[in-house]
Scaffold this active site. Structure first.
Site, PDB file in Angstrom:
ATOM      1  N   SER A 162       0.767  -1.290  -0.079  1.00 50.03           N
ATOM      2  CA  SER A 162       0.073   0.028   0.143  1.00 50.03           C
ATOM      3  C   SER A 162       0.885   1.276   0.068  1.00 50.03           C
ATOM      4  O   SER A 162       0.154   2.379  -0.393  1.00 50.03           O
ATOM      5  CB  SER A 162      -0.794  -0.074   1.221  1.00 50.03           C
ATOM      6  OG  SER A 162      -2.104  -0.849   1.010  1.00 50.03           O
ATOM      7  N   LYS A 165       0.251   3.398  -3.144  1.00 54.91           N
ATOM      8  CA  LYS A 165      -1.018   3.976  -2.996  1.00 54.91           C
ATOM      9  C   LYS A 165      -0.767   5.670  -3.436  1.00 54.91           C
ATOM     10  O   LYS A 165      -1.738   6.317  -4.404  1.00 54.91           O
ATOM     11  CB  LYS A 165      -1.893   4.184  -1.967  1.00 54.91           C
ATOM     12  CG  LYS A 165      -2.588   2.292  -1.920  1.00 54.91           C
ATOM     13  CD  LYS A 165      -3.520   2.132  -0.643  1.00 54.91           C
ATOM     14  CE  LYS A 165      -4.142   0.619  -0.668  1.00 54.91           C
ATOM     15  NZ  LYS A 165      -4.616   0.411   0.468  1.00 54.91           N
ATOM     16  N   TYR A 209      -3.591  -2.947 -10.339  1.00 54.73           N
ATOM     17  CA  TYR A 209      -3.330  -2.564  -8.849  1.00 54.73           C
ATOM     18  C   TYR A 209      -2.638  -3.828  -7.918  1.00 54.73           C
ATOM     19  O   TYR A 209      -1.690  -3.573  -7.318  1.00 54.73           O
ATOM     20  CB  TYR A 209      -4.825  -2.829  -8.351  1.00 54.73           C
ATOM     21  CG  TYR A 209      -4.762  -2.497  -6.603  1.00 54.73           C
ATOM     22  CD1 TYR A 209      -4.416  -1.415  -5.903  1.00 54.73           C
ATOM     23  CD2 TYR A 209      -5.140  -3.611  -5.788  1.00 54.73           C
ATOM     24  CE1 TYR A 209      -4.130  -1.220  -4.586  1.00 54.73           C
ATOM     25  CE2 TYR A 209      -5.111  -3.587  -4.362  1.00 54.73           C
ATOM     26  CZ  TYR A 209      -4.663  -2.496  -3.699  1.00 54.73           C
ATOM     27  OH  TYR A 209      -4.606  -2.363  -2.584  1.00 54.73           O
ATOM     28  N   TYR A 256      -4.455   4.620   7.975  1.00 56.71           N
ATOM     29  CA  TYR A 256      -5.892   3.952   8.158  1.00 56.71           C
ATOM     30  C   TYR A 256      -6.416   4.602   9.518  1.00 56.71           C
ATOM     31  O   TYR A 256      -6.307   5.738   9.828  1.00 56.71           O
ATOM     32  CB  TYR A 256      -5.710   2.632   8.156  1.00 56.71           C
ATOM     33  CG  TYR A 256      -4.898   2.168   6.944  1.00 56.71           C
ATOM     34  CD1 TYR A 256      -5.343   2.299   5.791  1.00 56.71           C
ATOM     35  CD2 TYR A 256      -3.726   1.342   7.061  1.00 56.71           C
ATOM     36  CE1 TYR A 256      -4.556   2.048   4.486  1.00 56.71           C
ATOM     37  CE2 TYR A 256      -3.236   0.814   6.043  1.00 56.71           C
ATOM     38  CZ  TYR A 256      -3.605   1.181   4.635  1.00 56.71           C
ATOM     39  OH  TYR A 256      -2.887   0.676   3.731  1.00 56.71           O
ATOM     40  N   VAL A 270       1.359  -3.837   3.835  1.00 57.55           N
ATOM     41  CA  VAL A 270       1.347  -4.910   4.524  1.00 57.55           C
ATOM     42  C   VAL A 270       2.779  -5.791   4.452  1.00 57.55           C
ATOM     43  O   VAL A 270       2.787  -6.602   4.943  1.00 57.55           O
ATOM     44  CB  VAL A 270       0.036  -5.913   4.101  1.00 57.55           C
ATOM     45  CG1 VAL A 270      -1.170  -5.316   4.899  1.00 57.55           C
ATOM     46  CG2 VAL A 270       0.101  -6.150   2.623  1.00 57.55           C
TER      47      VAL A 270
HETATM   48  N1  GLN Z   1      -2.000  -5.963  -1.436  1.00 57.18           N
HETATM   49  C1  GLN Z   1      -2.835  -5.492  -0.501  1.00 57.18           C
HETATM   50  C2  GLN Z   1      -4.199  -5.413  -0.470  1.00 57.18           C
HETATM   51  O1  GLN Z   1      -4.696  -4.845  -1.540  1.00 57.18           O
HETATM   52  C3  GLN Z   1      -2.116  -4.200   0.037  1.00 57.18           C
HETATM   53  C4  GLN Z   1      -2.758  -3.705   1.077  1.00 57.18           C
HETATM   54  C5  GLN Z   1      -1.921  -3.095   2.104  1.00 57.18           C
HETATM   55  O2  GLN Z   1      -0.529  -2.938   1.939  1.00 57.18           O
HETATM   56  N2  GLN Z   1      -2.527  -2.331   3.255  1.00 57.18           N
HETATM   57  O3  GLN Z   1      -4.882  -6.149   0.261  1.00 57.18           O
END
Ligand code: GLN
Length: 465
Positions: free
Chosen positions: A71, A74, A197, A249, A267
Protein backbone atom coordinates in the site's frame (compact mmCIF):
# COMPACT_ATOMS: atom_id res chain seq x y z
CA UNK A 1 49.59 12.12 13.99
CA UNK A 2 48.04 9.77 11.49
CA UNK A 3 44.34 9.86 10.87
CA UNK A 4 42.47 6.56 11.11
CA UNK A 5 41.80 5.11 7.67
CA UNK A 6 38.08 5.24 8.32
CA UNK A 7 36.30 7.77 10.49
CA UNK A 8 33.84 5.15 11.77
CA UNK A 9 30.12 5.80 11.92
CA UNK A 10 29.02 9.42 11.91
CA UNK A 11 27.06 10.92 14.78
CA UNK A 12 23.84 10.71 12.76
CA UNK A 13 24.51 7.10 11.82
CA UNK A 14 25.07 6.27 15.48
CA UNK A 15 21.79 7.96 16.44
CA UNK A 16 19.89 6.05 13.79
CA UNK A 17 21.57 2.79 14.75
CA UNK A 18 20.64 3.41 18.38
CA UNK A 19 17.00 4.07 17.50
CA UNK A 20 16.95 1.01 15.27
CA UNK A 21 18.43 -1.20 17.99
CA UNK A 22 16.09 0.11 20.69
CA UNK A 23 13.08 -0.74 18.52
CA UNK A 24 14.37 -4.20 17.59
CA UNK A 25 13.20 -5.73 20.84
CA UNK A 26 10.22 -8.07 21.19
CA UNK A 27 8.37 -10.02 18.57
CA UNK A 28 4.98 -8.42 18.68
CA UNK A 29 2.78 -8.47 15.63
CA UNK A 30 2.14 -10.99 12.91
CA UNK A 31 3.19 -11.48 9.30
CA UNK A 32 0.55 -10.73 6.69
CA UNK A 33 -0.70 -14.17 5.71
CA UNK A 34 -3.45 -13.59 3.19
CA UNK A 35 -1.05 -14.99 0.60
CA UNK A 36 1.69 -17.56 1.40
CA UNK A 37 4.48 -15.51 -0.22
CA UNK A 38 4.28 -12.81 2.45
CA UNK A 39 4.89 -15.35 5.20
CA UNK A 40 8.15 -16.51 3.63
CA UNK A 41 10.22 -13.70 5.04
CA UNK A 42 12.45 -13.37 8.08
CA UNK A 43 10.08 -11.96 10.73
CA UNK A 44 13.04 -10.23 12.37
CA UNK A 45 14.12 -8.39 9.23
CA UNK A 46 14.41 -4.73 10.19
CA UNK A 47 15.76 -1.90 8.07
CA UNK A 48 15.80 1.85 8.49
CA UNK A 49 16.86 4.47 5.95
CA UNK A 50 16.81 8.22 5.88
CA UNK A 51 17.26 10.37 2.76
CA UNK A 52 18.45 13.85 3.66
CA UNK A 53 19.72 16.97 1.93
CA UNK A 54 21.81 16.58 -1.22
CA UNK A 55 20.31 13.10 -1.67
CA UNK A 56 22.50 11.49 0.98
CA UNK A 57 20.99 8.26 2.33
CA UNK A 58 21.70 6.71 5.73
CA UNK A 59 21.08 2.95 5.70
CA UNK A 60 20.77 1.03 8.96
CA UNK A 61 20.14 -2.70 9.50
CA UNK A 62 18.40 -4.59 6.69
CA UNK A 63 18.16 -1.50 4.50
CA UNK A 64 18.82 -3.45 1.33
CA UNK A 65 16.37 -6.32 1.78
CA UNK A 66 13.78 -6.23 -1.00
CA UNK A 67 10.10 -6.46 -0.04
CA UNK A 68 6.86 -5.66 -1.83
CA UNK A 69 5.77 -2.04 -1.65
CA UNK A 70 2.06 -2.96 -1.16
CA UNK A 71 0.00 0.00 0.00
CA UNK A 72 2.95 2.40 0.08
CA UNK A 73 2.25 2.44 -3.67
CA UNK A 74 -1.12 4.15 -3.13
CA UNK A 75 0.09 7.76 -2.83
CA UNK A 76 2.27 7.26 -5.92
CA UNK A 77 -0.49 5.94 -8.15
CA UNK A 78 -2.79 8.67 -6.85
CA UNK A 79 -0.10 11.22 -7.77
CA UNK A 80 0.12 9.77 -11.27
CA UNK A 81 -3.68 9.85 -11.65
CA UNK A 82 -3.72 13.51 -10.55
CA UNK A 83 -0.97 14.31 -13.02
CA UNK A 84 -2.78 12.63 -15.92
CA UNK A 85 -6.35 13.60 -15.17
CA UNK A 86 -6.09 16.85 -13.23
CA UNK A 87 -7.47 17.60 -9.78
CA UNK A 88 -11.09 18.27 -10.74
CA UNK A 89 -11.57 15.00 -12.62
CA UNK A 90 -9.93 12.96 -9.86
CA UNK A 91 -11.84 14.72 -7.07
CA UNK A 92 -15.13 13.88 -8.75
CA UNK A 93 -14.26 10.20 -8.36
CA UNK A 94 -12.18 9.90 -5.16
CA UNK A 95 -12.78 11.77 -1.88
CA UNK A 96 -10.15 13.11 0.52
CA UNK A 97 -11.84 12.42 3.86
CA UNK A 98 -10.26 10.05 6.37
CA UNK A 99 -12.48 7.00 6.64
CA UNK A 100 -11.43 5.88 10.11
CA UNK A 101 -11.88 2.38 8.80
CA UNK A 102 -9.65 -0.56 7.97
CA UNK A 103 -7.69 -0.37 4.71
CA UNK A 104 -9.76 -3.03 2.98
CA UNK A 105 -13.15 -1.76 4.16
CA UNK A 106 -15.72 -1.70 1.36
CA UNK A 107 -16.62 1.91 1.93
CA UNK A 108 -17.80 4.85 -0.19
CA UNK A 109 -19.27 8.25 0.64
CA UNK A 110 -22.77 9.57 -0.10
CA UNK A 111 -21.72 10.28 -3.69
CA UNK A 112 -20.53 6.70 -4.00
CA UNK A 113 -16.92 7.81 -4.24
CA UNK A 114 -14.25 5.92 -2.30
CA UNK A 115 -13.63 8.06 0.77
CA UNK A 116 -9.93 8.58 0.09
CA UNK A 117 -7.11 7.26 -2.10
CA UNK A 118 -5.25 5.55 0.76
CA UNK A 119 -7.84 2.83 1.41
CA UNK A 120 -8.11 0.00 -1.10
CA UNK A 121 -11.32 1.29 -2.71
CA UNK A 122 -9.68 4.64 -3.50
CA UNK A 123 -6.42 3.05 -4.58
CA UNK A 124 -8.22 0.67 -6.93
CA UNK A 125 -10.05 3.61 -8.41
CA UNK A 126 -6.76 5.53 -8.84
CA UNK A 127 -5.39 2.55 -10.78
CA UNK A 128 -8.54 2.51 -12.94
CA UNK A 129 -7.98 6.18 -13.80
CA UNK A 130 -4.57 5.26 -15.23
CA UNK A 131 -6.27 2.65 -17.39
CA UNK A 132 -8.72 5.25 -18.69
CA UNK A 133 -5.71 7.09 -20.10
CA UNK A 134 -3.84 3.91 -21.17
CA UNK A 135 -6.17 0.86 -21.49
CA UNK A 136 -3.32 -1.59 -22.14
CA UNK A 137 -2.41 -3.03 -18.70
CA UNK A 138 1.19 -3.85 -19.69
CA UNK A 139 1.78 -0.36 -21.01
CA UNK A 140 0.02 1.31 -18.07
CA UNK A 141 2.15 -0.72 -15.67
CA UNK A 142 5.36 0.09 -17.57
CA UNK A 143 4.55 3.76 -17.24
CA UNK A 144 3.69 3.37 -13.56
CA UNK A 145 6.93 1.50 -12.90
CA UNK A 146 8.90 4.19 -14.63
CA UNK A 147 7.27 6.83 -12.45
CA UNK A 148 7.91 4.89 -9.22
CA UNK A 149 11.51 4.49 -10.41
CA UNK A 150 11.84 8.22 -11.06
CA UNK A 151 10.76 8.82 -7.44
CA UNK A 152 13.13 6.16 -6.07
CA UNK A 153 16.01 7.19 -8.32
CA UNK A 154 16.54 3.71 -9.74
CA UNK A 155 14.83 1.18 -11.97
CA UNK A 156 12.35 -0.94 -9.98
CA UNK A 157 10.95 -4.38 -10.79
CA UNK A 158 8.04 -6.69 -10.07
CA UNK A 159 7.90 -9.61 -7.63
CA UNK A 160 6.16 -12.02 -9.99
CA UNK A 161 5.41 -14.61 -7.31
CA UNK A 162 3.66 -12.14 -5.03
CA UNK A 163 1.78 -10.67 -8.00
CA UNK A 164 0.57 -14.04 -9.24
CA UNK A 165 -0.43 -15.09 -5.77
CA UNK A 166 -2.34 -11.81 -5.21
CA UNK A 167 -4.09 -12.45 -8.54
CA UNK A 168 -5.11 -15.97 -7.49
CA UNK A 169 -6.67 -14.71 -4.27
CA UNK A 170 -7.87 -11.10 -3.99
CA UNK A 171 -11.61 -11.84 -3.74
CA UNK A 172 -12.21 -8.83 -1.56
CA UNK A 173 -10.37 -6.38 -3.82
CA UNK A 174 -12.24 -7.80 -6.82
CA UNK A 175 -15.48 -7.30 -4.91
CA UNK A 176 -14.50 -3.66 -4.31
CA UNK A 177 -13.74 -3.15 -8.00
CA UNK A 178 -17.03 -4.68 -9.14
CA UNK A 179 -18.96 -2.76 -6.52
CA UNK A 180 -17.41 0.50 -7.77
CA UNK A 181 -18.25 -0.53 -11.32
CA UNK A 182 -21.89 -1.16 -10.35
CA UNK A 183 -22.01 2.36 -8.89
CA UNK A 184 -20.76 3.74 -12.21
CA UNK A 185 -17.70 5.17 -10.40
CA UNK A 186 -15.18 2.76 -11.89
CA UNK A 187 -15.19 2.89 -15.69
CA UNK A 188 -12.20 0.78 -16.76
CA UNK A 189 -12.68 -3.02 -16.86
CA UNK A 190 -12.58 -4.23 -13.20
CA UNK A 191 -10.39 -7.26 -13.98
CA UNK A 192 -7.77 -5.09 -15.70
CA UNK A 193 -7.94 -2.61 -12.86
CA UNK A 194 -7.32 -5.32 -10.27
CA UNK A 195 -4.49 -6.66 -12.40
CA UNK A 196 -2.81 -3.23 -12.46
CA UNK A 197 -3.47 -2.68 -8.76
CA UNK A 198 -1.87 -6.00 -7.78
CA UNK A 199 1.12 -5.30 -10.00
CA UNK A 200 1.65 -1.93 -8.33
CA UNK A 201 1.43 -3.61 -4.89
CA UNK A 202 4.04 -6.19 -5.96
CA UNK A 203 6.81 -3.76 -6.91
CA UNK A 204 9.99 -4.63 -5.01
CA UNK A 205 11.57 -1.89 -2.91
CA UNK A 206 14.12 -1.49 -0.11
CA UNK A 207 14.00 0.99 2.76
CA UNK A 208 16.59 3.03 0.85
CA UNK A 209 14.05 3.28 -1.98
CA UNK A 210 11.24 4.30 0.37
CA UNK A 211 13.47 6.92 1.96
CA UNK A 212 14.37 8.39 -1.44
CA UNK A 213 10.71 8.34 -2.57
CA UNK A 214 9.88 10.13 0.70
CA UNK A 215 12.78 12.49 0.04
CA UNK A 216 11.36 13.27 -3.40
CA UNK A 217 8.04 14.22 -1.79
CA UNK A 218 9.88 16.17 0.93
CA UNK A 219 11.74 18.01 -1.80
CA UNK A 220 8.59 19.25 -3.54
CA UNK A 221 8.74 16.56 -6.25
CA UNK A 222 12.40 16.77 -7.27
CA UNK A 223 14.30 13.55 -6.59
CA UNK A 224 17.13 14.56 -4.23
CA UNK A 225 19.39 11.89 -5.70
CA UNK A 226 18.96 12.43 -9.41
CA UNK A 227 17.99 16.10 -9.28
CA UNK A 228 15.17 15.33 -11.72
CA UNK A 229 11.58 16.41 -11.17
CA UNK A 230 9.39 13.33 -10.79
CA UNK A 231 6.11 15.08 -9.95
CA UNK A 232 4.63 18.55 -9.72
CA UNK A 233 4.67 20.63 -6.56
CA UNK A 234 0.87 20.95 -6.37
CA UNK A 235 0.53 17.17 -6.71
CA UNK A 236 3.06 16.70 -3.89
CA UNK A 237 1.07 19.04 -1.65
CA UNK A 238 -2.11 17.04 -2.26
CA UNK A 239 -0.42 13.68 -1.77
CA UNK A 240 1.19 14.75 1.51
CA UNK A 241 -2.17 16.07 2.70
CA UNK A 242 -3.95 12.76 2.20
CA UNK A 243 -0.99 10.86 3.63
CA UNK A 244 -1.30 13.02 6.76
CA UNK A 245 -5.02 12.49 7.24
CA UNK A 246 -5.49 8.99 5.82
CA UNK A 247 -2.08 7.35 5.40
CA UNK A 248 -2.14 5.21 8.51
CA UNK A 249 -5.76 4.09 8.13
CA UNK A 250 -7.79 3.86 11.32
CA UNK A 251 -4.62 4.73 13.24
CA UNK A 252 -4.31 8.10 11.48
CA UNK A 253 -5.27 10.37 14.40
CA UNK A 254 -2.91 8.66 16.80
CA UNK A 255 -0.20 8.75 14.15
CA UNK A 256 -0.50 12.47 13.49
CA UNK A 257 -0.39 13.31 17.18
CA UNK A 258 2.41 10.98 18.17
CA UNK A 259 4.61 10.93 15.06
CA UNK A 260 3.42 13.92 13.08
CA UNK A 261 4.89 12.95 9.71
CA UNK A 262 2.84 12.32 6.56
CA UNK A 263 3.31 8.60 6.04
CA UNK A 264 2.10 5.48 4.28
CA UNK A 265 2.36 1.89 5.40
CA UNK A 266 2.04 -1.38 3.52
CA UNK A 267 1.36 -4.98 4.57
CA UNK A 268 4.74 -5.95 3.15
CA UNK A 269 6.13 -4.31 6.31
CA UNK A 270 7.23 -1.02 4.80
CA UNK A 271 6.50 2.49 6.00
CA UNK A 272 7.45 5.65 4.14
CA UNK A 273 7.39 8.92 6.09
CA UNK A 274 8.11 12.47 4.98
CA UNK A 275 9.25 15.61 6.74
CA UNK A 276 8.38 18.28 4.15
CA UNK A 277 11.33 20.39 3.10
CA UNK A 278 13.75 18.17 4.97
CA UNK A 279 13.86 14.41 4.66
CA UNK A 280 12.34 11.08 3.75
CA UNK A 281 12.27 7.96 5.92
CA UNK A 282 11.90 4.31 4.93
CA UNK A 283 11.38 1.55 7.51
CA UNK A 284 10.87 -2.17 7.02
CA UNK A 285 9.82 -4.82 9.51
CA UNK A 286 7.21 -7.36 8.42
CA UNK A 287 5.46 -8.01 11.77
CA UNK A 288 2.21 -6.06 11.62
CA UNK A 289 -0.20 -4.66 14.19
CA UNK A 290 -3.99 -4.98 13.96
CA UNK A 291 -4.18 -2.00 11.55
CA UNK A 292 -1.75 -3.65 9.14
CA UNK A 293 1.08 -1.27 10.10
CA UNK A 294 4.58 -2.55 10.85
CA UNK A 295 5.01 -2.76 14.66
CA UNK A 296 8.71 -1.94 14.68
CA UNK A 297 8.20 0.49 11.84
CA UNK A 298 5.67 2.46 13.87
CA UNK A 299 7.83 2.45 16.97
CA UNK A 300 10.92 3.49 14.99
CA UNK A 301 8.97 6.40 13.48
CA UNK A 302 7.76 7.43 16.95
CA UNK A 303 11.31 7.38 18.27
CA UNK A 304 12.74 9.24 15.28
CA UNK A 305 10.08 11.90 15.63
CA UNK A 306 10.48 12.43 19.37
CA UNK A 307 14.24 11.93 19.69
CA UNK A 308 15.17 13.96 16.63
CA UNK A 309 12.33 16.50 16.85
CA UNK A 310 10.86 15.64 13.45
CA UNK A 311 7.16 16.27 14.14
CA UNK A 312 5.78 18.60 11.42
CA UNK A 313 4.27 20.82 14.09
CA UNK A 314 7.46 21.02 16.08
CA UNK A 315 7.65 24.81 15.95
CA UNK A 316 11.09 25.82 17.11
CA UNK A 317 11.13 29.41 16.02
CA UNK A 318 9.19 32.13 14.38
CA UNK A 319 9.86 32.26 10.67
CA UNK A 320 13.14 33.99 10.17
CA UNK A 321 13.32 37.77 10.19
CA UNK A 322 13.83 38.59 6.58
CA UNK A 323 15.28 42.10 6.78
CA UNK A 324 18.93 41.50 7.60
CA UNK A 325 19.82 45.17 7.86
CA UNK A 326 19.10 48.54 6.33
CA UNK A 327 21.27 51.58 5.73
CA UNK A 328 21.42 54.88 3.82
CA UNK A 329 22.85 54.82 0.32
CA UNK A 330 25.25 57.52 1.59
CA UNK A 331 27.32 54.68 2.98
CA UNK A 332 27.80 53.22 -0.51
CA UNK A 333 31.07 54.10 -2.13
CA UNK A 334 29.75 53.84 -5.66
CA UNK A 335 30.17 56.45 -8.38
CA UNK A 336 27.30 56.94 -10.77
CA UNK A 337 27.60 58.53 -14.19
CA UNK A 338 26.21 62.06 -13.78
CA UNK A 339 26.39 65.47 -15.45
CA UNK A 340 27.92 68.20 -13.25
CA UNK A 341 24.46 69.70 -12.81
CA UNK A 342 22.93 66.39 -11.70
CA UNK A 343 25.86 65.80 -9.36
CA UNK A 344 25.30 69.19 -7.74
CA UNK A 345 21.65 68.41 -7.20
CA UNK A 346 22.29 64.96 -5.84
CA UNK A 347 25.02 66.06 -3.49
CA UNK A 348 23.98 65.19 0.07
CA UNK A 349 20.75 63.57 -1.06
CA UNK A 350 21.81 59.93 -0.97
CA UNK A 351 20.40 59.73 2.53
CA UNK A 352 16.97 59.84 0.86
CA UNK A 353 17.78 56.45 -0.62
CA UNK A 354 17.50 53.57 1.82
CA UNK A 355 18.86 50.07 1.13
CA UNK A 356 17.08 47.07 2.71
CA UNK A 357 19.03 43.81 2.70
CA UNK A 358 16.68 40.85 2.62
CA UNK A 359 17.71 37.29 3.35
CA UNK A 360 16.55 33.66 3.33
CA UNK A 361 13.59 32.21 1.50
CA UNK A 362 10.81 34.70 0.92
CA UNK A 363 7.28 33.41 1.39
CA UNK A 364 4.10 35.24 2.34
CA UNK A 365 4.79 35.79 6.03
CA UNK A 366 8.39 36.92 5.49
CA UNK A 367 7.35 39.29 2.73
CA UNK A 368 4.53 40.64 4.87
CA UNK A 369 7.03 41.61 7.56
CA UNK A 370 9.31 43.26 4.98
CA UNK A 371 6.45 45.34 3.59
CA UNK A 372 5.34 46.34 7.08
CA UNK A 373 8.88 47.53 7.87
CA UNK A 374 8.94 49.53 4.63
CA UNK A 375 5.65 51.23 5.45
CA UNK A 376 6.69 52.02 9.00
CA UNK A 377 9.86 53.77 7.85
CA UNK A 378 8.43 55.27 4.66
CA UNK A 379 8.84 58.87 5.91
CA UNK A 380 12.61 58.43 6.14
CA UNK A 381 13.25 57.71 2.45
CA UNK A 382 12.17 58.69 -1.03
CA UNK A 383 13.54 55.62 -2.75
CA UNK A 384 13.96 52.12 -1.29
CA UNK A 385 16.44 49.70 -2.81
CA UNK A 386 15.57 46.11 -1.92
CA UNK A 387 18.80 44.14 -1.97
CA UNK A 388 17.93 40.55 -2.92
CA UNK A 389 21.51 39.26 -3.13
CA UNK A 390 21.07 37.10 -0.01
CA UNK A 391 17.65 35.75 -0.92
CA UNK A 392 17.76 32.12 -1.98
CA UNK A 393 14.24 31.66 -3.20
CA UNK A 394 11.08 33.62 -3.57
CA UNK A 395 7.67 32.11 -4.16
CA UNK A 396 5.02 33.38 -6.57
CA UNK A 397 3.04 35.18 -3.87
CA UNK A 398 6.07 37.07 -2.56
CA UNK A 399 7.20 37.92 -6.08
CA UNK A 400 3.81 39.49 -6.76
CA UNK A 401 3.94 41.28 -3.38
CA UNK A 402 7.39 42.65 -4.18
CA UNK A 403 6.39 44.01 -7.57
CA UNK A 404 3.15 45.34 -6.07
CA UNK A 405 5.04 47.14 -3.32
CA UNK A 406 7.25 48.97 -5.84
CA UNK A 407 4.07 50.09 -7.59
CA UNK A 408 2.60 51.24 -4.26
CA UNK A 409 5.72 53.21 -3.47
CA UNK A 410 5.46 54.94 -6.83
CA UNK A 411 1.80 55.69 -6.25
CA UNK A 412 2.73 57.43 -3.01
CA UNK A 413 5.32 59.63 -4.73
CA UNK A 414 8.24 57.40 -3.74
CA UNK A 415 10.02 54.68 -5.64
CA UNK A 416 11.29 51.14 -5.16
CA UNK A 417 14.21 49.52 -6.96
CA UNK A 418 14.97 45.82 -6.70
CA UNK A 419 18.63 44.81 -6.79
CA UNK A 420 18.51 41.22 -7.99
CA UNK A 421 22.01 40.05 -9.02
CA UNK A 422 21.15 36.33 -9.08
CA UNK A 423 17.83 36.72 -10.90
CA UNK A 424 15.69 35.27 -8.11
CA UNK A 425 12.92 37.81 -8.75
CA UNK A 426 12.86 37.95 -12.53
CA UNK A 427 14.34 34.67 -13.65
CA UNK A 428 16.73 34.67 -16.56
CA UNK A 429 14.82 33.76 -19.67
CA UNK A 430 11.58 34.35 -17.79
CA UNK A 431 8.36 34.63 -19.68
CA UNK A 432 8.32 37.97 -21.52
CA UNK A 433 5.22 39.32 -19.78
CA UNK A 434 6.57 38.45 -16.35
CA UNK A 435 9.86 40.14 -17.15
CA UNK A 436 8.00 43.21 -18.37
CA UNK A 437 5.81 43.33 -15.31
CA UNK A 438 8.75 43.88 -13.00
CA UNK A 439 11.55 44.85 -15.36
CA UNK A 440 11.48 48.59 -14.92
CA UNK A 441 12.35 48.30 -11.25
CA UNK A 442 14.54 45.17 -11.26
CA UNK A 443 18.28 45.58 -11.93
CA UNK A 444 21.31 43.34 -11.69
CA UNK A 445 24.07 45.56 -10.25
CA UNK A 446 24.20 47.94 -7.30
CA UNK A 447 25.48 50.70 -9.60
CA UNK A 448 22.39 50.31 -11.77
CA UNK A 449 20.22 50.28 -8.66
CA UNK A 450 21.77 53.47 -7.38
CA UNK A 451 21.55 55.12 -10.81
CA UNK A 452 17.88 54.17 -11.00
CA UNK A 453 17.27 55.49 -7.48
CA UNK A 454 19.05 58.78 -8.22
CA UNK A 455 17.10 59.10 -11.47
CA UNK A 456 13.97 58.89 -9.36
CA UNK A 457 15.21 61.65 -7.02
CA UNK A 458 15.89 63.82 -10.09
CA UNK A 459 12.42 63.04 -11.46
CA UNK A 460 10.80 63.84 -8.12
CA UNK A 461 12.54 67.22 -8.04
CA UNK A 462 11.06 68.06 -11.45
CA UNK A 463 7.51 67.15 -10.52
CA UNK A 464 5.61 69.76 -8.59
CA UNK A 465 4.81 68.11 -5.27
N1 GLN B 1 -2.10 -5.97 -1.60
C1 GLN B 1 -2.71 -5.53 -0.38
C2 GLN B 1 -4.21 -5.44 -0.55
O1 GLN B 1 -4.68 -4.79 -1.44
C3 GLN B 1 -2.16 -4.20 0.03
C4 GLN B 1 -2.81 -3.72 1.31
C5 GLN B 1 -1.87 -2.98 2.21
O2 GLN B 1 -0.67 -2.93 2.03
N2 GLN B 1 -2.42 -2.40 3.24
O3 GLN B 1 -4.96 -6.02 0.22
Amino acid sequence: MTLPASLGPSLVESYLQFIHDSCAVGEQGALADYIPELTRVDPNGFGLSMAVHEGHVYSIGDARIGFTIQSVSKPLTYALALTHKGFTAVDERIGVEPSGEAFNEISVDSQRRPRNPMINAGAILSASLLLEAQPDVDKAFAELLEFYGACAGRKLSLDTEVYESEMRSGARNRAIAFMLQSFGTLKAPPEDTIDLYFRQCSVIVTTDDLAVIGGTLANGGVNPRTGRRALGQNVVQRVLSVMTTCGMYDGAGDWVTSVGLPAKSGVGGGIMAVLPGQLGIGVYSPLLDEHGNSVRGVSACKRLSSDLGLHIFNVTRESRVTVRSHYDAEELDIETDRTPEERRFLNGKRNRIRVYELQGDLTFSGMESVLRRLRASASSFDVAILDMSRVDQIDEVSRAMLVGSSQNLRASGRDGVIFDPDSVVVQKGAHASEARRGAESVVQTMTEALTRAEDSLLEMAKEPS
